[in-house]
Design an enzyme around this catalytic site. Structure first.
Site, PDB file in Angstrom:
ATOM      1  N   ARG A  87       0.804  -1.212   0.000  1.00 59.50           N
ATOM      2  CA  ARG A  87       0.000   0.000   0.000  1.00 59.50           C
ATOM      3  C   ARG A  87       0.843   1.272   0.000  1.00 59.50           C
ATOM      4  O   ARG A  87       0.346   2.343   0.300  1.00 59.50           O
ATOM      5  CB  ARG A  87      -1.074  -0.004   1.090  1.00 59.50           C
ATOM      6  CG  ARG A  87      -0.652   0.091   2.488  1.00 59.50           C
ATOM      7  CD  ARG A  87      -1.887   0.222   3.372  1.00 59.50           C
ATOM      8  NE  ARG A  87      -2.495  -1.055   3.654  1.00 59.50           N
ATOM      9  CZ  ARG A  87      -3.723  -1.215   4.128  1.00 59.50           C
ATOM     10  NH1 ARG A  87      -4.497  -0.184   4.351  1.00 59.50           N
ATOM     11  NH2 ARG A  87      -4.176  -2.409   4.381  1.00 59.50           N
ATOM     12  N   ARG A 170      -7.482   7.291   7.917  1.00 57.66           N
ATOM     13  CA  ARG A 170      -7.141   6.164   7.024  1.00 57.66           C
ATOM     14  C   ARG A 170      -7.358   6.566   5.563  1.00 57.66           C
ATOM     15  O   ARG A 170      -6.576   6.205   4.689  1.00 57.66           O
ATOM     16  CB  ARG A 170      -7.997   4.941   7.373  1.00 57.66           C
ATOM     17  CG  ARG A 170      -7.549   4.273   8.665  1.00 57.66           C
ATOM     18  CD  ARG A 170      -8.616   3.361   9.230  1.00 57.66           C
ATOM     19  NE  ARG A 170      -8.987   2.273   8.355  1.00 57.66           N
ATOM     20  CZ  ARG A 170     -10.136   1.610   8.454  1.00 57.66           C
ATOM     21  NH1 ARG A 170     -11.020   1.920   9.394  1.00 57.66           N
ATOM     22  NH2 ARG A 170     -10.402   0.623   7.634  1.00 57.66           N
TER      23      ARG A 170
HETATM   24  P1  AP5 Z   1      -6.706  -3.217   6.783  1.00 56.26           P
HETATM   25  O1  AP5 Z   1      -7.263  -4.160   7.732  1.00 56.26           O
HETATM   26  O2  AP5 Z   1      -6.142  -3.716   5.506  1.00 56.26           O
HETATM   27  O3  AP5 Z   1      -7.797  -2.104   6.505  1.00 56.26           O
HETATM   28  P2  AP5 Z   1      -8.164  -1.210   5.228  1.00 56.26           P
HETATM   29  O4  AP5 Z   1      -7.249  -1.248   4.077  1.00 56.26           O
HETATM   30  O5  AP5 Z   1      -8.478   0.115   5.802  1.00 56.26           O
HETATM   31  O6  AP5 Z   1      -9.395  -1.929   4.646  1.00 56.26           O
HETATM   32  P3  AP5 Z   1     -10.588  -2.536   5.423  1.00 56.26           P
HETATM   33  O7  AP5 Z   1     -10.235  -3.871   5.963  1.00 56.26           O
HETATM   34  O8  AP5 Z   1     -11.145  -1.541   6.384  1.00 56.26           O
HETATM   35  O9  AP5 Z   1     -11.665  -2.657   4.238  1.00 56.26           O
HETATM   36  P4  AP5 Z   1     -11.855  -3.786   3.151  1.00 56.26           P
HETATM   37  O10 AP5 Z   1     -11.510  -3.211   1.823  1.00 56.26           O
HETATM   38  O11 AP5 Z   1     -11.247  -5.070   3.550  1.00 56.26           O
HETATM   39  O12 AP5 Z   1     -13.455  -3.889   3.208  1.00 56.26           O
HETATM   40  P5  AP5 Z   1     -14.411  -5.067   3.752  1.00 56.26           P
HETATM   41  O13 AP5 Z   1     -14.469  -6.167   2.770  1.00 56.26           O
HETATM   42  O14 AP5 Z   1     -14.132  -5.393   5.171  1.00 56.26           O
HETATM   43  O15 AP5 Z   1      -5.569  -2.345   7.491  1.00 56.26           O
HETATM   44  C1  AP5 Z   1      -5.820  -1.790   8.774  1.00 56.26           C
HETATM   45  C2  AP5 Z   1      -4.616  -0.981   9.246  1.00 56.26           C
HETATM   46  O16 AP5 Z   1      -3.462  -1.857   9.321  1.00 56.26           O
HETATM   47  C3  AP5 Z   1      -4.167   0.163   8.314  1.00 56.26           C
HETATM   48  O17 AP5 Z   1      -4.879   1.350   8.586  1.00 56.26           O
HETATM   49  C4  AP5 Z   1      -2.678   0.266   8.679  1.00 56.26           C
HETATM   50  O18 AP5 Z   1      -2.514   0.948   9.892  1.00 56.26           O
HETATM   51  C5  AP5 Z   1      -2.267  -1.181   8.907  1.00 56.26           C
HETATM   52  N1  AP5 Z   1      -1.783  -1.818   7.669  1.00 56.26           N
HETATM   53  C6  AP5 Z   1      -2.346  -2.880   7.027  1.00 56.26           C
HETATM   54  N2  AP5 Z   1      -1.650  -3.204   5.930  1.00 56.26           N
HETATM   55  C7  AP5 Z   1      -0.595  -2.332   5.879  1.00 56.26           C
HETATM   56  C8  AP5 Z   1       0.471  -2.149   4.966  1.00 56.26           C
HETATM   57  N3  AP5 Z   1       0.598  -2.928   3.874  1.00 56.26           N
HETATM   58  N4  AP5 Z   1       1.346  -1.145   5.222  1.00 56.26           N
HETATM   59  C9  AP5 Z   1       1.238  -0.360   6.303  1.00 56.26           C
HETATM   60  N5  AP5 Z   1       0.224  -0.459   7.202  1.00 56.26           N
HETATM   61  C10 AP5 Z   1      -0.685  -1.454   6.987  1.00 56.26           C
HETATM   62  O19 AP5 Z   1     -15.821  -4.292   3.657  1.00 56.26           O
HETATM   63  C11 AP5 Z   1     -16.138  -3.204   4.497  1.00 56.26           C
HETATM   64  C12 AP5 Z   1     -17.624  -3.270   4.885  1.00 56.26           C
HETATM   65  O20 AP5 Z   1     -18.424  -3.088   3.731  1.00 56.26           O
HETATM   66  C13 AP5 Z   1     -18.067  -4.606   5.496  1.00 56.26           C
HETATM   67  O21 AP5 Z   1     -19.006  -4.379   6.506  1.00 56.26           O
HETATM   68  C14 AP5 Z   1     -18.695  -5.370   4.316  1.00 56.26           C
HETATM   69  O22 AP5 Z   1     -19.714  -6.247   4.749  1.00 56.26           O
HETATM   70  C15 AP5 Z   1     -19.252  -4.215   3.483  1.00 56.26           C
HETATM   71  N6  AP5 Z   1     -19.197  -4.497   2.035  1.00 56.26           N
HETATM   72  C16 AP5 Z   1     -18.182  -5.060   1.345  1.00 56.26           C
HETATM   73  N7  AP5 Z   1     -18.474  -5.143   0.034  1.00 56.26           N
HETATM   74  C17 AP5 Z   1     -19.708  -4.589  -0.116  1.00 56.26           C
HETATM   75  C18 AP5 Z   1     -20.561  -4.377  -1.236  1.00 56.26           C
HETATM   76  N8  AP5 Z   1     -20.210  -4.746  -2.488  1.00 56.26           N
HETATM   77  N9  AP5 Z   1     -21.760  -3.767  -1.001  1.00 56.26           N
HETATM   78  C19 AP5 Z   1     -22.133  -3.409   0.249  1.00 56.26           C
HETATM   79  N10 AP5 Z   1     -21.364  -3.589   1.344  1.00 56.26           N
HETATM   80  C20 AP5 Z   1     -20.166  -4.174   1.172  1.00 56.26           C
END
Ligand code: AP5
Ligand code: MG
Length: 211
Positions: A87, A170
């Site tokens: 990322r 974020r």
């Molecule tokens: P991480 O856990 O990777 O969080 P993120 O990138 O912010 O992404 P999310 O997990 O919040 O969202 P997602 O895209 O997975 O969505 P989801 O499917 O859950 O990272 C967290 C933290 O860790 C970062 O802030 C950083 O500090 C650190 N970190 C991690 N990797 C790093 C790296 N490489 N380098 C540095 N730091 C790092 O869906 C979200 C919601 O929406 C759910 O409730 C789901 O049910 C709903 N949903 C999903 N798809 C749909 C749809 N099509 N329609 C309706 N609702 C939907």
């Protein structure tokens, strides 16, 4: 075939990964999940990562890349999905070095595109089991019994960084550090831009079309 999923927080990376694991038998490597598990186990890596994650900042590249290498080795040649890694551009460069070292390649770098106004709604309404394996949404994918996982019966929790002020940070980190990866993979020739709106199964079909 190895793939990576990137995009803003809440774009659906975890949701699509779970479907790919279930339907295609791929191995899921999520740096966010790995950090959360390290935090739960109170390892030194977890204590370090927590300082950044609670604020919505990125964990330093030096910590992250080493963790991914261990995971690549552990998967031992299985088809992988990288979720949330790389990322930053330096992470993408470091990944290329690792791929060369282990004679691997990323066939498709999927960018999940979702408008900002939807992201906040997706994240504030997200609920999950403590291990993050089963993810729901209060409105878009509610559990049958409020607050309880349909599959395991465990209570559902809200992620600590799913508070509005932390989400805002974020999204800022995403704009500054992660969005530039679109150009990086476009130049490499394996960028696939996926419309991340609509039902999860529709997004999944758009991805599977490339596999
Ligand atoms: P991480 O856990 O990777 O969080 P993120 O990138 O912010 O992404 P999310 O997990 O919040 O969202 P997602 O895209 O997975 O969505 P989801 O499917 O859950 O990272 C967290 C933290 O860790 C970062 O802030 C950083 O500090 C650190 N970190 C991690 N990797 C790093 C790296 N490489 N380098 C540095 N730091 C790092 O869906 C979200 C919601 O929406 C759910 O409730 C789901 O049910 C709903 N949903 C999903 N798809 C749909 C749809 N099509 N329609 C309706 N609702 C939907
Ligand atoms: Mg996720």
């Amino acid at each position: 075939m190895n793939i990576l999923l990137f995009g803003p927080p809440g774009a659906g990376k975890g949701t699509q990964s779970a479907m790919l694991v279930e339907k295609k038998g791929m191995a899921h490597i999520s740096t966010g999940d790995l950090f959360r598990s390290a935090i739960k186990n109170e390892t030194s890596l977890g204590l370090e990562a927590k300082k950044y994650m609670d604020k919505g900042d990125l964990v330093p590249d030096s910590v992250t890349v080493g963790m991914v290498e261990e995971e690549l080795v552990r998967q031992n040649g299985k088809d992988i999905i990288l979720d949330g890694f790389p990322r930053t551009v330096p992470q993408a460069e470091a990944l290329n070095v690792l791929l060369d070292k282990y004679e691997m390649k990323i066939d498709n770098a999927f960018f999940l595109e979702v408008p900002n106004e939807l992201l906040m709604k997706r994240l504030t309404g997200r609920r999950m089991t403590a291990d993050g394996k089963h993810v729901y949404h209060l409105e878009f994918n509610p559990p049958k019994t409020p607050g309880v996982c349909d599959i395991t019966g465990e209570p559902l929790i809200q992620r600590k960084d799913d508070q509005e002020d932390v989400i805002a940070n974020r999204l800022k980190a995403y704009e500054e550090s992660t969005r530039p990866l679109k150009d990086f993979y476009k130049e490499q020739g394996n960028l696939r831009v996926i419309d991340g709106t609509g039902e999860p199964k529709d997004v999944f079909e758009r991805i599977v079309d490339y596999l």
